[in-house]
Design a protein around this motif. Structure first.
Motif, PDB file in Angstrom:
ATOM      1  N   SER A   2       1.819   5.207  11.204  1.00  0.00           N
ATOM      2  CA  SER A   2       1.246   4.977   9.879  1.00  0.00           C
ATOM      3  C   SER A   2       0.918   3.506   9.658  1.00  0.00           C
ATOM      4  O   SER A   2      -0.119   3.167   9.065  1.00  0.00           O
ATOM      5  CB  SER A   2       2.232   5.465   8.813  1.00  0.00           C
ATOM      6  N   ASP A  40       0.827  -1.200   0.000  1.00  0.00           N
ATOM      7  CA  ASP A  40       0.000   0.000   0.000  1.00  0.00           C
ATOM      8  C   ASP A  40       0.866   1.255   0.000  1.00  0.00           C
ATOM      9  O   ASP A  40       0.543   2.256  -0.659  1.00  0.00           O
ATOM     10  CB  ASP A  40      -0.918  -0.012   1.228  1.00  0.00           C
ATOM     11  N   PHE A  41       1.971   1.212   0.724  1.00  0.00           N
ATOM     12  CA  PHE A  41       2.884   2.352   0.780  1.00  0.00           C
ATOM     13  C   PHE A  41       3.508   2.625  -0.588  1.00  0.00           C
ATOM     14  O   PHE A  41       3.628   3.783  -1.011  1.00  0.00           O
ATOM     15  CB  PHE A  41       3.969   2.058   1.821  1.00  0.00           C
ATOM     16  N   GLN A  42       3.883   1.562  -1.296  1.00  0.00           N
ATOM     17  CA  GLN A  42       4.456   1.714  -2.628  1.00  0.00           C
ATOM     18  C   GLN A  42       3.413   2.242  -3.608  1.00  0.00           C
ATOM     19  O   GLN A  42       3.733   3.031  -4.507  1.00  0.00           O
ATOM     20  CB  GLN A  42       5.002   0.370  -3.108  1.00  0.00           C
ATOM     21  N   ALA A  43       2.151   1.834  -3.442  1.00  0.00           N
ATOM     22  CA  ALA A  43       1.090   2.292  -4.336  1.00  0.00           C
ATOM     23  C   ALA A  43       0.835   3.789  -4.221  1.00  0.00           C
ATOM     24  O   ALA A  43       0.240   4.387  -5.124  1.00  0.00           O
ATOM     25  CB  ALA A  43      -0.205   1.524  -4.053  1.00  0.00           C
ATOM     26  N   GLN A  44       1.285   4.406  -3.136  1.00  0.00           N
ATOM     27  CA  GLN A  44       1.130   5.848  -2.959  1.00  0.00           C
ATOM     28  C   GLN A  44       2.190   6.643  -3.708  1.00  0.00           C
ATOM     29  O   GLN A  44       2.253   7.871  -3.588  1.00  0.00           O
ATOM     30  CB  GLN A  44       1.195   6.196  -1.473  1.00  0.00           C
ATOM     31  N   GLY A  45       3.027   5.961  -4.489  1.00  0.00           N
ATOM     32  CA  GLY A  45       4.048   6.637  -5.265  1.00  0.00           C
ATOM     33  C   GLY A  45       5.308   6.943  -4.493  1.00  0.00           C
ATOM     34  O   GLY A  45       6.028   7.881  -4.851  1.00  0.00           O
ATOM     35  N   ARG A  46       5.608   6.166  -3.465  1.00  0.00           N
ATOM     36  CA  ARG A  46       6.797   6.418  -2.647  1.00  0.00           C
ATOM     37  C   ARG A  46       8.053   5.973  -3.392  1.00  0.00           C
ATOM     38  O   ARG A  46       8.030   5.049  -4.198  1.00  0.00           O
ATOM     39  CB  ARG A  46       6.695   5.677  -1.313  1.00  0.00           C
ATOM     40  N   PHE A 102      -2.930   2.028   9.024  1.00  0.00           N
ATOM     41  CA  PHE A 102      -3.278   1.210   7.869  1.00  0.00           C
ATOM     42  C   PHE A 102      -4.120   0.014   8.282  1.00  0.00           C
ATOM     43  O   PHE A 102      -5.140  -0.311   7.643  1.00  0.00           O
ATOM     44  CB  PHE A 102      -1.997   0.766   7.163  1.00  0.00           C
TER      45      PHE A 102
END
Length: 408
Positions: free
Chosen positions: A134, A39-45, A138
């Motif tokens: 965070s 989910d963290f990667q999907a936020q464009g991190r 989640f």
């Protein structure tokens, strides 16, 4: 606290969607962390942020493993004890210090900067708390984990949170994290010109001279300047294109003529490159597997090694961020540049961040006061000393003997 975390689990690179994974002691991915990082990667991190969050979560898992508490049963008491442990425990290191063991935590006499210590800094503790907050937010949104976020917010002295909340909008987080330690305020410091000249003279190659000359002329960050490709260099206008930290937005930055001269000398020694190739490469060729000897793109660890070699020669502890501060303060002293111009070059989102550079350096203030005192002393020498006339009843010769003054 006498708790020592075991070497349990590890962070590894991954070829999947998420660039890093956290594995347990059996080599299997830790499922709660894996789903959160997806989910963290999907936020464009960026990959560096994913790696940082992965290591923070691994350290938290090791703590839970020691105290015998499941991740979904953690409370604020475990977080409080974890913060206390971080503030006292030494960092976990893969290998013992060698040359740097004698300078840990000391002040360098040349740069007047402190060497890194073996303990976690307040910023590291605050980052760890933010990651845990965070992570549990989640899982609370998905009805998993504990009933209450174990990383509480401290709202003492504040109004009721979300008192005027719009039901059509999500709730906003309010208040600071309760167990965040205070962070000492730091003033940006410029590298004196003579120290910059000494550092530049200690560099061993045209590549290093080109790279550091570029950074000190446009204040780009280390990861930004390392990401420059051949197509990002405009030789005619003498600008380079970088990708900004956090937003990944492209921005053209000017660089000095000297930086482009050294860059041309370096690229002539490297050979032809494609427009999509990075411009910074290792000087030594190494073999990867059964492949032939070849150069590799310069990474952050190799860049740190460049400065480490120069620092060993000079007895200093300069960093790449010192060059960024030096460039910013040099531009600030130029009356032709406005604060808004400097904000654009530094890539700050808020002008208040750039305003931190407006604070005067103590060394600069002391230097100007010394100049003021010297100027007053020189002005006093040029003025004639008035001759005092003795008052009636006093003998001038006796006063001369008493105070040691000679006439003529």
């Amino acid at each position: 606290m006498g708790v020592e975390l075991p070497v349990w689990g590890r962070v590894v690179k991954s070829n999947g969607v998420v660039p890093f994974e956290v594995l347990d002691c059996t080599g299997e991915p830790i499922e709660p962390i894996r789903r959160y990082l997806h989910d963290f990667q999907a936020q464009g991190r960026r990959p560096g942020s994913v790696r940082s969050y992965a290591y923070d979560l691994l350290r938290w898992w090791r703590w839970l493993h020691v105290i015998g508490v499941e991740w979904d049963r953690a409370t604020s008491a475990e977080v409080r004890d974890f913060v206390l442990w971080l503030q006292r425990a030494p960092k976990q290191r893969r290998a013992a210090r060698t040359k740097s063991a004698a300078t840990v935590g000391t002040i360098n006499p040349i740069t007047r900067k402190q060497y890194l210590t073996d303990h976690y800094q307040p910023r590291t503790v605050r980052h760890s708390n933010a990651v845990l907050r965070s992570f549990y937010e989640f899982w609370l949104e998905r009805n998993g984990g504990p009933l209450v976020n174990p990383v509480p917010q401290d709202r003492r002295g504040r109004r009721r949170p979300n008192a005027h909340h719009n039901p059509l909008e999500p709730f906003r987080p309010e208040g600071r994290l309760r167990y965040n330690p205070p962070v000492p305020k730091r003033r940006p410091r410029a590298m004196p010109d003579q120290h910059w000249e000494a550092l530049f003279a200690a560099l061993r190659s045209d590549r290093d001279r080109a790279l550091l000359s570029m950074v000190i002329s446009n204040a780009s960050r280390a990861n930004e300047v390392l990401g420059i490709r051949c197509a990002d260099v405009d030789w005619g206008d003498q600008v380079v294109r970088v990708r900004r930290k956090g937003t990944d937005a492209e921005q053209w930055l000017p660089a000095s003529a000297e930086a482009f001269v050294w860059l041309r000398l370096y690229l002539d020694s490297v050979g032809p490159l494609q427009p999509s190739d990075p411009i910074w490469w290792t000087l030594r060729r190494r073999r990867q597997g059964t492949a032939e000897l070849a150069r590799r793109p310069l990474d952050y660890d190799a860049l740190r090694a460049v400065l480490r070699r120069a620092n060993e020669v000079l007895g200093t502890n300069w960093t790449m961020h010192d060059l960024r501060h030096t460039c910013a303060l040099r531009m600030l002293r130029d009356q032709n540049l406005s604060l808004r111009d400097i904000q654009v070059i530094l890539g700050h989102v808020h002008l208040s961040t750039t305003q931190l550079y407006l604070e005067e350096e103590p060394e600069e203030v002391i230097r100007r006061v010394h100049e003021h005192l010297v100027a007053r002393r020189e002005a006093g020498r040029q003025q004639p000393v008035p001759v005092a006339i003795p008052a009636p009843g006093y003998n001038a010769q006796d006063l001369a003997v008493l105070f040691g003054r000679t006439d003529g």
